[in-house]
Design a protein around this motif. Structure first.
Motif, PDB file in Angstrom:
ATOM      1  N   VAL A   1       6.742   5.811   5.877  1.00 15.16           N
ATOM      2  CA  VAL A   1       6.616   5.261   7.228  1.00 15.16           C
ATOM      3  C   VAL A   1       5.220   4.680   7.359  1.00 15.16           C
ATOM      4  O   VAL A   1       4.221   5.400   7.255  1.00 15.16           O
ATOM      5  N   THR A   2       5.142   3.369   7.583  1.00 16.58           N
ATOM      6  CA  THR A   2       3.848   2.685   7.611  1.00 16.58           C
ATOM      7  C   THR A   2       3.936   1.441   8.484  1.00 16.58           C
ATOM      8  O   THR A   2       4.957   1.168   9.104  1.00 16.58           O
ATOM      9  N   ASP A   3       2.869   0.685   8.497  1.00 19.12           N
ATOM     10  CA  ASP A   3       2.854  -0.564   9.257  1.00 19.12           C
ATOM     11  C   ASP A   3       2.986  -1.758   8.311  1.00 19.12           C
ATOM     12  O   ASP A   3       2.854  -1.626   7.095  1.00 19.12           O
ATOM     13  N   GLY A   4       3.236  -2.913   8.897  1.00 19.50           N
ATOM     14  CA  GLY A   4       3.440  -4.122   8.113  1.00 19.50           C
ATOM     15  C   GLY A   4       2.236  -4.527   7.281  1.00 19.50           C
ATOM     16  O   GLY A   4       2.389  -5.048   6.174  1.00 19.50           O
ATOM     17  N   GLY A   5       1.048  -4.275   7.789  1.00 20.58           N
ATOM     18  CA  GLY A   5      -0.161  -4.654   7.056  1.00 20.58           C
ATOM     19  C   GLY A   5      -0.301  -3.920   5.738  1.00 20.58           C
ATOM     20  O   GLY A   5      -0.554  -4.537   4.692  1.00 20.58           O
ATOM     21  N   LEU A   6      -0.148  -2.606   5.761  1.00 20.62           N
ATOM     22  CA  LEU A   6      -0.256  -1.830   4.520  1.00 20.62           C
ATOM     23  C   LEU A   6       0.873  -2.167   3.563  1.00 20.62           C
ATOM     24  O   LEU A   6       0.697  -2.177   2.345  1.00 20.62           O
ATOM     25  N   SER A   7       2.040  -2.468   4.113  1.00 21.07           N
ATOM     26  CA  SER A   7       3.160  -2.853   3.274  1.00 21.07           C
ATOM     27  C   SER A   7       2.884  -4.190   2.585  1.00 21.07           C
ATOM     28  O   SER A   7       3.082  -4.327   1.375  1.00 21.07           O
ATOM     29  N   LYS A   8       2.401  -5.163   3.352  1.00 21.40           N
ATOM     30  CA  LYS A   8       2.113  -6.494   2.786  1.00 21.40           C
ATOM     31  C   LYS A   8       1.009  -6.435   1.736  1.00 21.40           C
ATOM     32  O   LYS A   8       1.002  -7.224   0.791  1.00 21.40           O
ATOM     33  N   MET A   9       0.070  -5.505   1.895  1.00 18.70           N
ATOM     34  CA  MET A   9      -1.010  -5.353   0.912  1.00 18.70           C
ATOM     35  C   MET A   9      -0.533  -4.627  -0.349  1.00 18.70           C
ATOM     36  O   MET A   9      -1.270  -4.497  -1.314  1.00 18.70           O
ATOM     37  N   GLY A  10       0.706  -4.135  -0.331  1.00 17.72           N
ATOM     38  CA  GLY A  10       1.255  -3.465  -1.494  1.00 17.72           C
ATOM     39  C   GLY A  10       0.972  -1.971  -1.571  1.00 17.72           C
ATOM     40  O   GLY A  10       1.340  -1.323  -2.554  1.00 17.72           O
ATOM     41  N   VAL A  11       0.349  -1.421  -0.543  1.00 15.37           N
ATOM     42  CA  VAL A  11      -0.019  -0.002  -0.577  1.00 15.37           C
ATOM     43  C   VAL A  11       1.229   0.883  -0.535  1.00 15.37           C
ATOM     44  O   VAL A  11       1.313   1.884  -1.248  1.00 15.37           O
ATOM     45  N   ALA A  12       2.217   0.521   0.282  1.00 16.81           N
ATOM     46  CA  ALA A  12       3.443   1.331   0.360  1.00 16.81           C
ATOM     47  C   ALA A  12       4.151   1.367  -0.989  1.00 16.81           C
ATOM     48  O   ALA A  12       4.595   2.437  -1.436  1.00 16.81           O
ATOM     49  N   ASP A  13       4.254   0.237  -1.651  1.00 18.42           N
ATOM     50  CA  ASP A  13       4.907   0.212  -2.961  1.00 18.42           C
ATOM     51  C   ASP A  13       4.058   0.898  -4.028  1.00 18.42           C
ATOM     52  O   ASP A  13       4.598   1.442  -4.998  1.00 18.42           O
ATOM     53  N   GLN A  14       2.742   0.899  -3.857  1.00 19.43           N
ATOM     54  CA  GLN A  14       1.879   1.652  -4.780  1.00 19.43           C
ATOM     55  C   GLN A  14       2.205   3.150  -4.675  1.00 19.43           C
ATOM     56  O   GLN A  14       2.378   3.827  -5.692  1.00 19.43           O
ATOM     57  N   ILE A  15       2.309   3.639  -3.455  1.00 15.67           N
ATOM     58  CA  ILE A  15       2.672   5.041  -3.245  1.00 15.67           C
ATOM     59  C   ILE A  15       4.088   5.288  -3.772  1.00 15.67           C
ATOM     60  O   ILE A  15       4.355   6.294  -4.435  1.00 15.67           O
TER      61      ILE A  15
END
Length: 140
Positions: free
Chosen positions: A36-50
């Motif tokens: 569960v995150t925001d669009g900014g962290l997702s677009k930066m690839g952080v969600a997929d890194q996790i």
């Protein structure tokens, strides 16, 4: 009489904390996480890194990246629908306060049923939330 339940907490802080946290998550025997995150962290690839780190531990994942600042009831309900659709058995909040707030709400409703509106007030939940891991990207 108030209902009581035990929710163990573990804080992992410092160099190597993320790798150590992944080991702790894997030790819980979870199968699929909703990040569960925001669009900014997702677009930066952080969600997929996790997500990649989770996959290395044998845990599948889905991403709900529509968290708004000061999440609304409808925002939480959309996240809950994503959790159910993905068959996730835990929640990982990634970000700051809004992501953590939305994730907590999603996790409590997932365990107890109903809608987030049912939990306004004190002592409304009967069961502990599904497992929730918070990964902070802010100092707050």
């Amino acid at each position: 009489m108030a209902t009581q339940f035990f929710m163990p907490v573990q804080n992992i802080i410092g160099a190597g904390a993320l790798a150590q946290a992944m080991d702790a998550i894997a030790a819980l025997g979870l199968k699929k996480a909703l990040i569960v995150t925001d669009g900014g962290l997702s677009k930066m690839g952080v969600a997929d890194q996790i997500g990649g780190l989770l996959k290395e531990k044998g845990i599948d994942y889905a991403v709900f990246d529509q968290v708004q600042p000061n999440p609304t009831v409808s925002n939480v309900n959309v996240g809950l629908a994503k959790l159910k659709e993905s068959s996730a058995d835990c929640v990982i909040s990634l970000g700051g306060g809004s992501s953590h707030d939305a994730a907590k709400a999603i996790a409590i409703v997932a365990a107890n049923g109903g809608k987030i509106e049912d939990y306004e007030g004190l002592d409304k939940s009967k069961k502990p939330q599904i497992p929730l891991v918070a990964i902070n990207t802010t100092a707050g």
